[in-house]
Scaffold this motif. Structure first.
Motif, PDB file in Angstrom:
ATOM      1  N   ASP A 107       3.592   4.532  11.807  1.00 39.27           N
ATOM      2  CA  ASP A 107       4.884   3.852  11.888  1.00 39.27           C
ATOM      3  C   ASP A 107       4.958   2.638  10.966  1.00 39.27           C
ATOM      4  O   ASP A 107       6.040   2.179  10.618  1.00 39.27           O
ATOM      5  CB  ASP A 107       5.176   3.418  13.320  1.00 39.27           C
ATOM      6  CG  ASP A 107       4.120   2.456  13.859  1.00 39.27           C
ATOM      7  OD1 ASP A 107       2.912   2.716  13.660  1.00 39.27           O
ATOM      8  OD2 ASP A 107       4.492   1.448  14.469  1.00 39.27           O
ATOM      9  N   LYS A 108       3.799   2.133  10.536  1.00 48.52           N
ATOM     10  CA  LYS A 108       3.779   0.946   9.684  1.00 48.52           C
ATOM     11  C   LYS A 108       3.953   1.273   8.206  1.00 48.52           C
ATOM     12  O   LYS A 108       4.297   0.393   7.414  1.00 48.52           O
ATOM     13  CB  LYS A 108       2.464   0.185   9.875  1.00 48.52           C
ATOM     14  CG  LYS A 108       2.285  -0.388  11.273  1.00 48.52           C
ATOM     15  CD  LYS A 108       0.987  -1.153  11.378  1.00 48.52           C
ATOM     16  CE  LYS A 108       0.795  -1.754  12.770  1.00 48.52           C
ATOM     17  NZ  LYS A 108       1.826  -2.776  13.078  1.00 48.52           N
ATOM     18  N   TRP A 109       3.709   2.538   7.819  1.00 43.59           N
ATOM     19  CA  TRP A 109       3.769   2.836   6.385  1.00 43.59           C
ATOM     20  C   TRP A 109       4.520   4.109   6.006  1.00 43.59           C
ATOM     21  O   TRP A 109       5.149   4.142   4.946  1.00 43.59           O
ATOM     22  CB  TRP A 109       2.353   2.869   5.793  1.00 43.59           C
ATOM     23  CG  TRP A 109       1.442   3.915   6.364  1.00 43.59           C
ATOM     24  CD1 TRP A 109       0.719   3.841   7.510  1.00 43.59           C
ATOM     25  CD2 TRP A 109       1.146   5.196   5.795  1.00 43.59           C
ATOM     26  NE1 TRP A 109      -0.010   4.980   7.700  1.00 43.59           N
ATOM     27  CE2 TRP A 109       0.213   5.829   6.656  1.00 43.59           C
ATOM     28  CE3 TRP A 109       1.557   5.859   4.637  1.00 43.59           C
ATOM     29  CZ2 TRP A 109      -0.289   7.109   6.405  1.00 43.59           C
ATOM     30  CZ3 TRP A 109       1.045   7.125   4.373  1.00 43.59           C
ATOM     31  CH2 TRP A 109       0.139   7.735   5.256  1.00 43.59           C
ATOM     32  N   TRP A 117       0.829  -1.205   0.000  1.00 41.79           N
ATOM     33  CA  TRP A 117       0.000   0.000   0.000  1.00 41.79           C
ATOM     34  C   TRP A 117       0.866   1.259   0.000  1.00 41.79           C
ATOM     35  O   TRP A 117       0.556   2.231  -0.705  1.00 41.79           O
ATOM     36  CB  TRP A 117      -0.931  -0.007   1.208  1.00 41.79           C
ATOM     37  CG  TRP A 117      -1.888   1.159   1.209  1.00 41.79           C
ATOM     38  CD1 TRP A 117      -2.911   1.377   0.341  1.00 41.79           C
ATOM     39  CD2 TRP A 117      -1.902   2.253   2.130  1.00 41.79           C
ATOM     40  NE1 TRP A 117      -3.573   2.549   0.663  1.00 41.79           N
ATOM     41  CE2 TRP A 117      -2.968   3.096   1.754  1.00 41.79           C
ATOM     42  CE3 TRP A 117      -1.117   2.601   3.236  1.00 41.79           C
ATOM     43  CZ2 TRP A 117      -3.271   4.272   2.448  1.00 41.79           C
ATOM     44  CZ3 TRP A 117      -1.423   3.760   3.932  1.00 41.79           C
ATOM     45  CH2 TRP A 117      -2.482   4.581   3.531  1.00 41.79           C
ATOM     46  N   SER A 118       1.947   1.273   0.752  1.00 42.21           N
ATOM     47  CA  SER A 118       2.823   2.446   0.790  1.00 42.21           C
ATOM     48  C   SER A 118       3.445   2.720  -0.580  1.00 42.21           C
ATOM     49  O   SER A 118       3.692   3.877  -0.937  1.00 42.21           O
ATOM     50  CB  SER A 118       3.918   2.278   1.850  1.00 42.21           C
ATOM     51  OG  SER A 118       4.788   1.219   1.528  1.00 42.21           O
ATOM     52  N   LYS A 119       3.656   1.673  -1.369  1.00 41.31           N
ATOM     53  CA  LYS A 119       4.158   1.863  -2.729  1.00 41.31           C
ATOM     54  C   LYS A 119       3.133   2.612  -3.564  1.00 41.31           C
ATOM     55  O   LYS A 119       3.471   3.523  -4.341  1.00 41.31           O
ATOM     56  CB  LYS A 119       4.486   0.509  -3.357  1.00 41.31           C
ATOM     57  CG  LYS A 119       5.142   0.605  -4.723  1.00 41.31           C
ATOM     58  CD  LYS A 119       5.524  -0.775  -5.233  1.00 41.31           C
ATOM     59  CE  LYS A 119       6.203  -0.679  -6.608  1.00 41.31           C
ATOM     60  NZ  LYS A 119       6.581  -2.032  -7.109  1.00 41.31           N
ATOM     61  N   ARG A 120       1.862   2.277  -3.398  1.00 43.11           N
ATOM     62  CA  ARG A 120       0.790   2.983  -4.098  1.00 43.11           C
ATOM     63  C   ARG A 120       0.702   4.438  -3.638  1.00 43.11           C
ATOM     64  O   ARG A 120       0.539   5.358  -4.449  1.00 43.11           O
ATOM     65  CB  ARG A 120      -0.551   2.292  -3.836  1.00 43.11           C
ATOM     66  CG  ARG A 120      -0.726   0.964  -4.560  1.00 43.11           C
ATOM     67  CD  ARG A 120      -2.000   0.278  -4.105  1.00 43.11           C
ATOM     68  NE  ARG A 120      -2.287  -0.901  -4.907  1.00 43.11           N
ATOM     69  CZ  ARG A 120      -3.368  -1.055  -5.674  1.00 43.11           C
ATOM     70  NH1 ARG A 120      -4.266  -0.094  -5.731  1.00 43.11           N
ATOM     71  NH2 ARG A 120      -3.564  -2.155  -6.367  1.00 43.11           N
ATOM     72  N   MET A 172       6.657  13.389   5.021  1.00 41.86           N
ATOM     73  CA  MET A 172       5.276  13.243   5.482  1.00 41.86           C
ATOM     74  C   MET A 172       5.286  12.933   6.963  1.00 41.86           C
ATOM     75  O   MET A 172       6.091  12.119   7.426  1.00 41.86           O
ATOM     76  CB  MET A 172       4.538  12.141   4.726  1.00 41.86           C
ATOM     77  CG  MET A 172       3.141  11.849   5.277  1.00 41.86           C
ATOM     78  SD  MET A 172       2.188  10.688   4.282  1.00 41.86           S
ATOM     79  CE  MET A 172       1.417  11.829   3.132  1.00 41.86           C
ATOM     80  N   ILE A 173       4.400  13.592   7.710  1.00 43.13           N
ATOM     81  CA  ILE A 173       4.255  13.323   9.133  1.00 43.13           C
ATOM     82  C   ILE A 173       2.783  13.067   9.427  1.00 43.13           C
ATOM     83  O   ILE A 173       1.900  13.472   8.672  1.00 43.13           O
ATOM     84  CB  ILE A 173       4.784  14.484  10.013  1.00 43.13           C
ATOM     85  CG1 ILE A 173       4.061  15.794   9.681  1.00 43.13           C
ATOM     86  CG2 ILE A 173       6.284  14.631   9.832  1.00 43.13           C
ATOM     87  CD1 ILE A 173       4.500  16.970  10.561  1.00 43.13           C
TER      88      ILE A 173
END
Length: 270
Positions: free
Chosen positions: A224-226, A193-196, A236-237
């Motif tokens: 913290d997971k992505w 999902w983080s790639k998307r 990004m925060i």
């Protein structure tokens, strides 16, 4: 039942915000110096169908319970220009074309009401009191949920109704690729999902060159997971205000439109 004392807005540094959501309509009085609630939040189940008249009546109940006598800010999940609702992707279709500001004002005995997009309200609040408070320049808040909501601020000044979730990324709306609902529906790992999400962020970067992204929505609580997996160039925060952001931003907007001194400081750079 004891009625609450009426709260007058003059010289209190306070404002009232109402956040209209799919499951609940929530409101609170906000201390504009801190962004914190003054007293308890009031929540009423969103009426079904969630027509403009039904939501306006629910908002009036919240205002009465809080004993508020001044201007009011209300968020809706839609594009709003000049107080008129222009879209209805996640609300009842009868909202389209409704002069929501006039409707709410009539329902609330003529009091001034400011109506704005819910992501814009969250962006105002996070920029002033939350994750963006120590940052300057162009900040883009993105709320990852059923879709992707967006708010853009440049040194505290809002560019309203950006609707970045509908930007095309490789032939599809960004939110159809990277909304939190997509991750859940497709059972994607955080890595996939983080790639998307990275692809979507890179698209935004190439167009707007922001200084900071702020991630909102429920998925921000698992940042913290992505977020460490993202490969775009802009930091990004995670958002900090969570479920209070819409109410706080609505309260800020109500004061800004009313033209009070406290609003000027809210919407201009320090």
């Amino acid at each position: 039942m004891t009625q609450p004392a009426t709260v007058q807005p003059a010289d209190t540094g306070q404002a009232l915000g109402v956040d209209v959501g799919g499951s609940g309509v929530k409101g609170a009085i906000v201390d504009l110096a801190t962004g914190e609630f003054v007293g308890d939040r009031v929540r009423i189940e969103t009426p079904q169908p969630a027509t403009p008249a039904a939501i306006a009546a629910t908002t009036a109940q919240i205002v009465e319970q809080l004993g508020w006598a001044g201007p009011i800010g209300v968020t809706v999940p839609a594009v709003v220009t000049g107080g008129i609702v222009r879209t209805a992707a996640n609300i009842d279709k009868s909202w389209i074309g409704t002069d929501a500001a006039a409707l709410f004002s009539r329902t609330l005995d003529g009091r001034p009401v400011t109506v704005l997009n819910d992501a814009d309200a969250a962006g105002l609040a996070e920029d002033r009191y939350g994750a963006g408070r120590e940052h300057s320049g162009v900040i883009i808040l993105l709320t990852f949920g059923t879709g992707i909501g967006s708010a853009v601020l440049n040194n505290g000044v809002l560019l309203p109704n950006t609707e970045f979730g509908h930007f095309e990324v490789n032939g599809k709306d960004a939110e159809r690729r990277a909304a939190a609902s997509v991750r859940e529906r497709k059972d994607l790992s955080w890595k996939k999902w983080s790639k998307r999400v990275s692809k979507v962020l890179i698209r935004y970067e190439d167009l707007f060159w922001p200084d900071l992204f702020i991630a909102g929505g429920g998925v921000s609580r698992k940042a913290d997971k992505w977020i460490p997996r993202l490969t775009n160039r802009t930091p990004m925060i995670a958002a900090q205000l969570e479920n209070t952001a819409g109410i706080v931003g609505a309260a800020m907007a109500s004061v800004a439109i009313a033209g009070t001194a406290s609003a000027s400081s809210t919407n201009t750079p320090e």
